[in-house]
Design an enzyme around this catalytic site. Structure first.
Site, PDB file in Angstrom:
ATOM      1  N   MET A   1     -10.289  -7.399   5.943  1.00  0.00           N
ATOM      2  CA  MET A   1      -9.541  -6.350   6.655  1.00  0.00           C
ATOM      3  C   MET A   1      -9.085  -6.886   8.012  1.00  0.00           C
ATOM      4  SD  MET A   1      -9.373  -3.747   4.697  1.00  0.00           S
ATOM      5  CE  MET A   1      -8.539  -2.682   5.899  1.00  0.00           C
TER       6      MET A   1
ATOM      7  N   SER B   1       0.845  -1.192   0.000  1.00  0.00           N
ATOM      8  CA  SER B   1       0.000   0.000   0.000  1.00  0.00           C
ATOM      9  C   SER B   1       0.879   1.240   0.000  1.00  0.00           C
ATOM     10  CB  SER B   1      -0.873   0.009   1.254  1.00  0.00           C
ATOM     11  OG  SER B   1      -1.370   1.317   1.468  1.00  0.00           O
TER      12      SER B   1
ATOM     13  N   HIS C   1      -1.159  -1.398  -4.179  1.00  0.00           N
ATOM     14  CA  HIS C   1      -2.443  -1.233  -3.502  1.00  0.00           C
ATOM     15  C   HIS C   1      -2.686   0.258  -3.250  1.00  0.00           C
ATOM     16  CE1 HIS C   1      -5.620  -2.731  -0.718  1.00  0.00           C
ATOM     17  NE2 HIS C   1      -5.283  -1.709   0.054  1.00  0.00           N
TER      18      HIS C   1
ATOM     19  N   HIS D   1      -8.382  -0.067  -3.636  1.00  0.00           N
ATOM     20  CA  HIS D   1      -9.208  -0.457  -2.480  1.00  0.00           C
ATOM     21  C   HIS D   1     -10.096   0.730  -2.132  1.00  0.00           C
ATOM     22  CE1 HIS D   1      -9.231  -1.525   2.129  1.00  0.00           C
ATOM     23  NE2 HIS D   1     -10.427  -1.634   1.562  1.00  0.00           N
TER      24      HIS D   1
ATOM     25  N   ASP E   1      -5.402  -7.209   4.746  1.00  0.00           N
ATOM     26  CA  ASP E   1      -4.963  -5.809   4.696  1.00  0.00           C
ATOM     27  C   ASP E   1      -5.075  -5.204   6.091  1.00  0.00           C
ATOM     28  OD1 ASP E   1      -4.448  -3.159   4.094  1.00  0.00           O
ATOM     29  OD2 ASP E   1      -6.261  -2.867   2.887  1.00  0.00           O
TER      30      ASP E   1
ATOM     31  N   MET F   1     -12.481   2.590  -0.093  1.00  0.00           N
ATOM     32  CA  MET F   1     -13.134   2.749   1.208  1.00  0.00           C
ATOM     33  C   MET F   1     -14.018   3.977   1.101  1.00  0.00           C
ATOM     34  SD  MET F   1      -9.774   1.798   3.397  1.00  0.00           S
ATOM     35  CE  MET F   1      -8.757   2.100   1.960  1.00  0.00           C
TER      36      MET F   1
ATOM     37  N   GLY G   1      -1.913  -3.977   9.211  1.00  0.00           N
ATOM     38  CA  GLY G   1      -0.996  -4.497  10.231  1.00  0.00           C
ATOM     39  C   GLY G   1      -0.198  -5.708   9.787  1.00  0.00           C
TER      40      GLY G   1
ATOM     41  N   MET H   1     -10.007   6.778  -0.089  1.00  0.00           N
ATOM     42  CA  MET H   1     -10.834   7.084   1.092  1.00  0.00           C
ATOM     43  C   MET H   1     -11.575   8.398   0.859  1.00  0.00           C
ATOM     44  SD  MET H   1      -8.249   6.164   4.170  1.00  0.00           S
ATOM     45  CE  MET H   1      -7.137   4.754   4.112  1.00  0.00           C
TER      46      MET H   1
ATOM     47  N   ASP I   1      -5.145   2.992  -1.715  1.00  0.00           N
ATOM     48  CA  ASP I   1      -6.231   3.148  -0.745  1.00  0.00           C
ATOM     49  C   ASP I   1      -7.029   4.413  -1.021  1.00  0.00           C
ATOM     50  OD1 ASP I   1      -6.035   0.888   1.110  1.00  0.00           O
ATOM     51  OD2 ASP I   1      -4.024   1.654   1.496  1.00  0.00           O
TER      52      ASP I   1
HETATM   53  C1  DX5 Z   1      -6.172   0.771   5.926  1.00  0.00           C
HETATM   54  C2  DX5 Z   1      -5.749   0.536   4.498  1.00  0.00           C
HETATM   55  C3  DX5 Z   1      -4.538  -0.280   4.400  1.00  0.00           C
HETATM   56  C4  DX5 Z   1      -3.326   0.352   5.041  1.00  0.00           C
HETATM   57  C5  DX5 Z   1      -2.362  -0.701   5.385  1.00  0.00           C
HETATM   58  O1  DX5 Z   1      -7.414   1.373   5.957  1.00  0.00           O
HETATM   59  O2  DX5 Z   1      -6.772  -0.137   3.781  1.00  0.00           O
HETATM   60  O3  DX5 Z   1      -4.273  -0.669   3.059  1.00  0.00           O
HETATM   61  O4  DX5 Z   1      -2.694   1.262   4.197  1.00  0.00           O
HETATM   62  O5  DX5 Z   1      -1.326  -0.100   6.104  1.00  0.00           O
HETATM   63  P1  DX5 Z   1      -0.548  -0.923   7.206  1.00  0.00           P
HETATM   64  O6  DX5 Z   1       0.135  -2.071   6.489  1.00  0.00           O
HETATM   65  O7  DX5 Z   1       0.403   0.067   7.753  1.00  0.00           O
HETATM   66  O8  DX5 Z   1      -1.545  -1.422   8.208  1.00  0.00           O
HETATM   67 ZN    ZN Z   2      -6.188  -1.048   1.837  1.00  0.00          ZN
END
Ligand code: DX5
Ligand code: ZN
Length: 225
Positions: free
Chosen positions: A135, A8, A31, A64, A173, A66, A175, A35, A33
């Site tokens: 997730m 990501s 990836h 992705h 996805d 969100m 942590g 948002m 993200d």
């Molecule tokens: C969280 C995102 C993830 C995030 C992952 O809402 O969807 O893709 O960037 O980041 P890490 O790997 O630091 O948890």
């Molecule tokens: Zn993500």
């Protein structure tokens, strides 16, 4: 299929995204993200940025979303150049129709589940998808702690895919790091998003390969990447 590592860019330097993506040539997909400040309390990219990224790299883009109302907005991300488009089932009004529209537009359709959303209600529609994203943090921010409570769901999702003989990717996805990737792979995930683990590493591409090796090591012989 083997192991896919999909870093990501949420924790990359947003002022230099083209250069940041060039630091991870070993990635299987990038990836992205997306948002919208509604579905999650954070705001990032839109289709224009996805289009710019698709011109900056040959790697496939894994968008992705969100966002609220993915039924309205998801197809635009295929048009912008995303290879795979993931919508959240919690936000979708008609997930089957939406998955079909993404495929009809030429994209790979993927559906995401928040940590507390069960997979079982969607068993009959898994064949409509190219990837299922579980997730392992609440979506919205990078750098959060991996939620171990999702591991049994990864196992149950893998069992459902096997029972139906489905080949879709099973992505996790949130942590994901050298600390946590093995337990995800052992439970049956094969596609791994890692944001802060990759972009806080001195050598992000070496981290991509280290993550892939760690995950592959827990697969049965013959299924390794
Ligand atoms: C969280 C995102 C993830 C995030 C992952 O809402 O969807 O893709 O960037 O980041 P890490 O790997 O630091 O948890
Ligand atoms: Zn993500």
């Amino acid at each position: 299929m083997g192991i896919q590592i999909t870093p990501s860019i949420l924790n990359a330097d947003f002022a230099a995204l083209g250069a940041e993506v060039a630091r991870i040539p070993s990635a299987d997909m990038v990836h992205v993200d997306v948002m919208d400040n509604h579905f999650v309390p954070n705001l990032t990219f839109g289709p224009t940025m996805v289009e710019a990224l698709s011109r900056a790299t040959d790697l496939p883009l894994d968008a992705h979303l969100m966002i609220a109302e993915p039924d309205r907005h998801a197809p635009a991300y295929v048009e912008a150049g995303a290879t795979s488009v993931t919508f959240h089932v919690e936000a979708a009004a008609a997930p089957v129709r939406l998955a079909r529209e993404i495929r009809a537009a030429g994209g790979r359709a993927s559906m995401a589940l928040r940590p507390a959303t069960p997979v079982e209600p969607y068993e009959d529609m898994l064949g409509e998808l190219d990837m299922l994203l579980l997730m392992t943090v609440e979506p919205g921010f990078g750098g959060q702690k991996f939620l171990d409570l999702v591991v049994p769901k990864i196992r149950r999702a893998r069992a459902l895919l096997d029972r139906h003989g489905l080949e879709l990717l099973l992505q996790v996805d949130g942590g994901v790091s050298l600390e946590t990737i093995e337990r995800c792979a052992e439970a049956g995930a094969d596609t791994f998003v890692a944001g802060s683990a990759v972009y806080s590493a001195e050598d992000p591409d070496a981290m991509v390969n280290a993550l892939r090796e760690k995950a592959a090591a827990v697969l049965p012989a013959g299924e390794q990447a």
